[in-house]
Design an enzyme around this catalytic site. Structure first.
Site, PDB file in Angstrom:
ATOM      1  N   HIS A  95      17.477  27.427  40.504  1.00 55.97           N
ATOM      2  CA  HIS A  95      17.298  28.321  39.942  1.00 55.97           C
ATOM      3  C   HIS A  95      17.306  30.160  39.883  1.00 55.97           C
ATOM      4  CE1 HIS A  95      14.469  25.814  38.691  1.00 55.97           C
ATOM      5  NE2 HIS A  95      13.900  25.645  39.680  1.00 55.97           N
ATOM      6  N   SER A 126      39.836  48.688  35.271  1.00 61.97           N
ATOM      7  CA  SER A 126      38.567  49.573  34.137  1.00 61.97           C
ATOM      8  C   SER A 126      39.392  51.471  33.602  1.00 61.97           C
ATOM      9  CB  SER A 126      37.337  50.523  34.635  1.00 61.97           C
ATOM     10  OG  SER A 126      37.089  51.329  33.774  1.00 61.97           O
ATOM     11  N   LYS A 142      36.734  50.419  39.545  1.00 59.07           N
ATOM     12  CA  LYS A 142      36.310  49.311  39.412  1.00 59.07           C
ATOM     13  C   LYS A 142      37.213  48.310  39.491  1.00 59.07           C
ATOM     14  CE  LYS A 142      33.587  47.690  37.609  1.00 59.07           C
ATOM     15  NZ  LYS A 142      33.057  47.713  36.011  1.00 59.07           N
ATOM     16  N   GLU A 200      36.321  35.990  33.741  1.00 58.38           N
ATOM     17  CA  GLU A 200      35.518  36.228  33.298  1.00 58.38           C
ATOM     18  C   GLU A 200      36.200  35.295  31.473  1.00 58.38           C
ATOM     19  OE1 GLU A 200      34.067  40.394  32.476  1.00 58.38           O
ATOM     20  OE2 GLU A 200      35.761  40.193  34.001  1.00 58.38           O
TER      21      GLU A 200
END
Ligand code: ARG
Length: 498
Positions: A168, A289, A295, A302
């Site tokens: 979980h 970024s 960043k 991803e």
């Protein structure tokens, strides 16, 4: 109406049908129905399929040596030119099969028209797709093994790097990083088997089904299958041209592998966040970024996660094309190719990206084990300790839960609770209970097979090495189709091939 005799042969658009038509197809509909823009990718496979068919026709005497000679050498020449990049597949043809026949005709003239004896494009398109699915799987499997190898190497280094195991997404019990990574290893190991099965399902030759109802010519489909390196041959000429289950199986193997990779990729994204901080990405596997200078985005991971969506889409597209489709061949089946190609290409790219990202991950041992300081990850060990002292598991669970509540109230860890406090929740604990509640003890005590204790993980690593050996063995045993080898060695006209 095209006047076949007045146009010079080389320039003549060579349609594979037309005798019963007076007028040409609407040009927009010609473009709409053409598969050349995407089935050009099957050119080598269709040439190989054609070589096998022509060779079989010569062996059975359907083609005379005088016709078979130029056909085989013409196809072989085309194959060489395509492979060497000297010949591009383009033009106005309706598909790659028509393109090949036109090119062959341009080179050898009339005997080219005899190649199509006892076969139809329905057998051809399936044969070529089967060959190309097999080839793609043969290229995916080394990538899959290389990724497994990379994960295994990381696991070997981290047998004693403790971290929380989660359920979980809540800290559950202590495990090792090796154990966690090997969980991903076994997911893709099962993918390996699925890809091999899809490879075998693709190895059934439909050549000789001839559109749908077989042929009066004395063909030998088993011989064609053998020349193509296929393991089997169709049992029913209708099924032979209608069946795309091999493509579905390959797409399913792709979809599930992509899903597995997406689960790993999601962990890379989570673990490299400031919130987790379990790992850092090297510069070569992260992107910046355009706006926020600080960043460091896990973009390759991803995208591995994101691309699973399109591969599932490819599988779905294929299944929907097949659903309710009347037997035998329907043009809908032309829609199989882009979906399968995309699934195979995407998974191969994801495997390679996942391997690169894995190699560019540096794990932070302190952060990983530090995550075990909070969250009472050894509460199950407390319950197990009570069980060993005769308390039924249900009661032990209840008592350990009370101890957790008390530790939480005091802002302490379970191991640091004073013995009398712990005893008021769990009357049966031993005096040395604290030693059972350390993370180190917890992981090392879980020696059950497939568990996280370093010895158990060592055994698992042995199994993983064996798994990789099997994967490599399968690849080592792969041989190019006999007819293709004969082409490479200039033996297409020899008395004996394979
Ligand atoms: N281009 C077709 C395909 O990709 C092959 C042609 C099948 N035969 C036919 N009569 N249309 O499936």
């Amino acid at each position: 109406m095209t006047n076949e005799t007045s146009v010079p042969a080389a320039a003549r658009p060579r349609k594979l049908w037309g005798g019963r038509f007076e007028n040409d197809l609407d040009p927009d509909l010609h473009r709409f129905t053409s598969s050349l823009p995407f089935d050009r990718r099957l050119v080598r496979h269709d040439l190989v399929g054609s070589l096998a068919h022509a060779r079989m026709l010569r062996e059975t005497g359907v083609l005379s040596s005088d016709d078979a000679g130029p056909i085989l050498s013409g196809l072989s020449l085309l194959l060489t030119e395509v492979e060497e990049g000297r010949l591009e597949v383009d033009g106005d043809d309706e598909d790659v099969h028509s393109w090949i026949e036109r090119e062959l005709f341009r080179r050898i003239g009339e005997p080219a028209g005899r190649l199509h004896t006892a076969r139809s494009r329905n057998d051809q398109t399936s044969t070529a797709l089967r060959l190309s699915v097999r080839e793609a799987i043969e290229q995916i499997l080394p990538e899959l093994a290389a990724l497994g190898e990379t994960w295994l190497a990381i696991a070997r280094e981290h047998r004693e790097t403790w971290m929380p195991g989660y359920t979980h997404l809540q800290r559950g019990q202590p495990v090792s990083l090796a154990h966690h990574l090997l969980a991903h290893f076994w997911a893709i190991a099962a993918d390996r088997v699925r890809f091999e099965r899809a490879h075998a399902s693709s190895g059934v030759s439909p050549l000789g089904a001839a559109a749908l109802a077989g042929t009066p010519h004395p063909v030998e489909p088993r011989r064609t299958a053998q020349l193509l390196g296929f393991e089997d041959v169709f049992a029913n000429s209708i099924h032979a041209v209608a069946d795309r289950d091999f493509a579905v199986e390959a797409a399913f193997a792709c979809a599930l592998a992509a899903v597995h990779l997406s689960r790993w990729a999601e962990e890379v994204v989570l673990w490299t966040s400031s919130e987790f901080g379990f790992a850092k990405l090297s510069d070569s596997v992260a992107k910046g970024s355009s706006l926020m200078p600080q960043k460091r985005n896990p973009e390759p991971a991803e995208l591995v996660r994101g691309k699973a969506g399109r591969v599932i889409g490819d599988l779905t597209a294929l299944l929907v094309v097949l659903k309710g489709l009347p037997l035998a061949y329907d043009s809908d089946l032309q829609e199989d190719k882009e979906a399968v190609f995309d699934a195979l290409d995407t998974v191969r790219a994801c495997l390679s990206a996942a391997r690169r990202v894995s190699a560019g991950l540096a794990f932070d041992r302190e952060r990983l084990s530090g995550a075990l300081e909070e969250g009472h990850a050894t509460a199950t060990d407390l319950a197990d300790h009570l069980v060993r002292r005769g308390v039924p598991f249900r009661a032990a669970h209840e008592q350990a839960g009370r101890a957790v509540r008390e530790a939480e109230r005091r802002g302490s860890s379970l191991a640091d609770l004073p013995l009398d406090v712990l005893r008021s929740a769990c009357p049966d604990v031993s005096d040395d209970v604290a030693s059972f509640l350390s993370v180190d003890h917890s992981v090392r005590s879980r020696r059950s097979s497939g568990g996280p204790a370093p010895e158990a993980v060592m055994e698992q690593i042995g199994l993983a090495e064996r798994e990789l050996e099997e994967a490599r063995g399968w690849l080592r045993r792969r041989r190019a189709p006999p007819i293709y080898r004969a082409h490479c060695e200039g033996r297409l006209l020899d008395g004996q091939i394979a």
